[in-house]
Write an enzyme that holds these catalytic residues in place. Structure first.
Site, PDB file in Angstrom:
ATOM      1  N   LYS A  68       9.564   2.936  -0.401  1.00 30.24           N
ATOM      2  CA  LYS A  68       9.327   2.476  -1.774  1.00 30.24           C
ATOM      3  C   LYS A  68      10.283   3.165  -2.760  1.00 30.24           C
ATOM      4  CE  LYS A  68       5.844   0.576   0.366  1.00 30.24           C
ATOM      5  NZ  LYS A  68       5.313  -0.751   0.488  1.00 30.24           N
TER       6      LYS A  68
HETATM    7  C1  LIG Z   1       3.890  -0.793   1.257  1.00 35.11           C
HETATM    8  C2  LIG Z   1       2.910  -1.774   0.762  1.00 35.11           C
HETATM    9  C3  LIG Z   1       1.537  -1.525   0.748  1.00 35.11           C
HETATM   10  C4  LIG Z   1       0.908  -0.346   1.421  1.00 35.11           C
HETATM   11  O1  LIG Z   1       1.407   0.879   1.071  1.00 35.11           O
HETATM   12  P1  LIG Z   1       1.271   2.113   2.104  1.00 35.11           P
HETATM   13  O2  LIG Z   1       1.574   3.277   1.236  1.00 35.11           O
HETATM   14  O3  LIG Z   1       2.278   1.883   3.185  1.00 35.11           O
HETATM   15  O4  LIG Z   1      -0.110   2.118   2.621  1.00 35.11           O
HETATM   16  C5  LIG Z   1       0.687  -2.444   0.165  1.00 35.11           C
HETATM   17  N1  LIG Z   1       1.167  -3.590  -0.357  1.00 35.11           N
HETATM   18  C6  LIG Z   1       2.475  -3.890  -0.335  1.00 35.11           C
HETATM   19  C7  LIG Z   1       2.928  -5.171  -0.949  1.00 35.11           C
HETATM   20  C8  LIG Z   1       3.379  -3.011   0.253  1.00 35.11           C
HETATM   21  O5  LIG Z   1       4.680  -3.326   0.302  1.00 35.11           O
END
Ligand SMILES: *Cc1c(COP(=O)(O)O)cnc(C)c1O
Length: 429
Positions: free
Chosen positions: A206
């Site tokens: 992210k």
């Molecule tokens: C990455 C992601 C998540 C989950 O995040 P994590 O920290 O990996 O649990 C939820 N929704 C979307 C759209 C994502 O890209």
């Protein structure tokens, strides 16, 4: 007649011998600020957020900095973006058998969090923004609909004004999934602040990262309090130890108290993550604006291509995204393959597949045989899922091409993307 360069796919020289850096926050994890933040927690021997021999309260400091950045009243550091979604649904009061509308285009974590909150995901179409279609959202509302989760996919905000209007008209709670859009703005406001709550991820891929981590943001004390207790064994430290996190400490000005304890789980953020998140948050604006200007430059220089561009509801606030749609799936597949051979990280959005194509979703498979949303005796659902359920979304995904960008891209990297796309376009378009 123009002389076309031979594609790398067919043995020509690739535009790039090595891929460019398409990472974001992860690039800064070895910087002094991040290293010192983690070291301070290690030296304090207090990696647990609620007590320790020399507690530095770094998670709380991160939450305060995050709140300030978003302009919201409450922020909860949590163990992941998935945890933020699940705790957020609990916070909103979503319960057994409630339906939660989500877009057909998202990561499996979105429907997963709904099912783990004992609710039933209902898939709606996306439009040319690749965000939830306000019309399809409205068309999917039933008397069981309790909440909606618009997903701000890959650094682009949804059409939030129209989505919020539909939600308010029907009295539906809104939890924004901003996991892929931390730092993105819509009409001058951070995404994740439009609905009743916003969920963010700090996972490795992210915009900013602690490896694993997440945040839940809200202006509503009861949403915050329910979520905060849920992720802390129903209130082990946030309620039972009211001195550790009382209402005044989290910024509540009114005389607000926590509710009764209930069974919860443990999704607490560690102080190591909190410290790292604080340091990374200081870089967010720079990361997002670097990506935005790279994306805008690439799109602008390729604006004459005979393709449809992903619609960006507010280009001024986007976090950097280059996604286009071709005439058909065959061209999109070939285009992506040819671009990768040129050394450009590209592909169809989610491999061209809607999230419900995952067999777990199609076959409604959970870890349980009883008490799950799909076979609970008291609150049964007859919801089934099948391919073809959201034809517009399936069509858009199949014809899509997205190019990964990075915070540290150079002018040369940007130039290479433009050159490679033009080179492939001369052969395929
Ligand atoms: C990455 C992601 C998540 C989950 O995040 P994590 O920290 O990996 O649990 C939820 N929704 C979307 C759209 C994502 O890209």
């Amino acid at each position: 007649m123009t002389i076309r360069e031979q594609l790398a796919l067919h043995g020509g020289t690739p535009v790039r011998a090595r891929p460019y850096d398409s990472e974001r926050g992860v690039n800064y994890l070895n910087e002094a600020e991040e290293m010192n933040a983690v070291t301070e927690v290690m030296q304090s021997r207090s990696p647990f957020r609620y007590y320790g021999p020399d507690l530095k309260r770094r998670t709380e400091a991160f939450e305060n900095r995050f709140k300030e950045m978003l302009g919201v009243r409450y922020a909860l550091g949590i163990s992941s973006g998935t945890a933020a979604l699940q705790a957020g649904l609990v916070g909103l009061g979503v319960e057994d058998g409630d339906e939660v509308i989500i877009p057909a285009v998202t990561f499996i974590a979105t429907p997963g969090a709904v099912v783990m909150a004992r609710a039933v995901p209902v898939f709606a179409e996306v439009d040319d923004t690749l965000g939830l279609s306000p019309e399809s959202f409205e068309a999917n509302i039933t008397e069981k609909t309790k909440a909606v989760i618009p997903v701000h996919l890959s650094n682009v905000a949804c059409d939030m004004d129209r989505i919020m209007a539909v939600a308010r008209k029907h009295g539906i709670k809104v939890l924004e999934d901003a996991a892929q859009a931390i730092g993105v703005m819509y009409k001058g406001r951070q995404v994740g602040t439009f609905g009743d709550a916003g969920a963010f991820s700090l996972q490795l891929s992210k915009n900013i990262t602690t490896g694993e981590g997440g945040v839940l943001a809200t202006n509503d004390w009861s949403v915050f309090d329910r979520a905060a207790r849920f992720q802390d064994q129903g209130g082990q430290f946030t309620t039972a130890h009211g001195d550790v996190r009382d209402a005044s400490q989290v910024g509540a000005t009114e005389d607000l108290v926590s509710g009764e304890p209930f069974y919860g789980t443990n999704m607490r953020m560690t102080e190591i993550s909190g410290a790292l998140a604080y340091a990374q948050l200081g870089r967010l604006e720079e990361i997002v604006s670097a990506m935005r200007s790279r994306a805008q430059s690439i799109r602008q220089r390729l604006s004459d291509l005979p393709v449809d561009w992903r619609r960006i509801p507010d280009p001024a606030g986007e976090g950097g995204n280059v996604t286009m749609f071709f005439q058909d799936a065959e061209i999109a597949t070939k285009f992506a393959e040819a671009l990768r051979a040129e050394g450009i990280p590209a592909g169809r959005v989610y491999g061209g597949r809607p999230v419900y194509q995952n067999p777990a979703v199609l076959e409604r498979r959970t870890a349980w045989t009883k008490g799950c949303p799909f076979n609970c005796a008291e609150h049964p659902t007859d919801r089934t899922y099948h391919l073809g359920m959201c034809p517009r979304s399936e069509d858009l995904l199949a014809r899509s091409l997205t190019i990964q960008l990075g915070a540290l891209m150079t002018d040369q990297d940007t130039e290479d993307v433009v050159r490679a796309v033009r080179k492939v376009a001369e052969h395929l378009l």
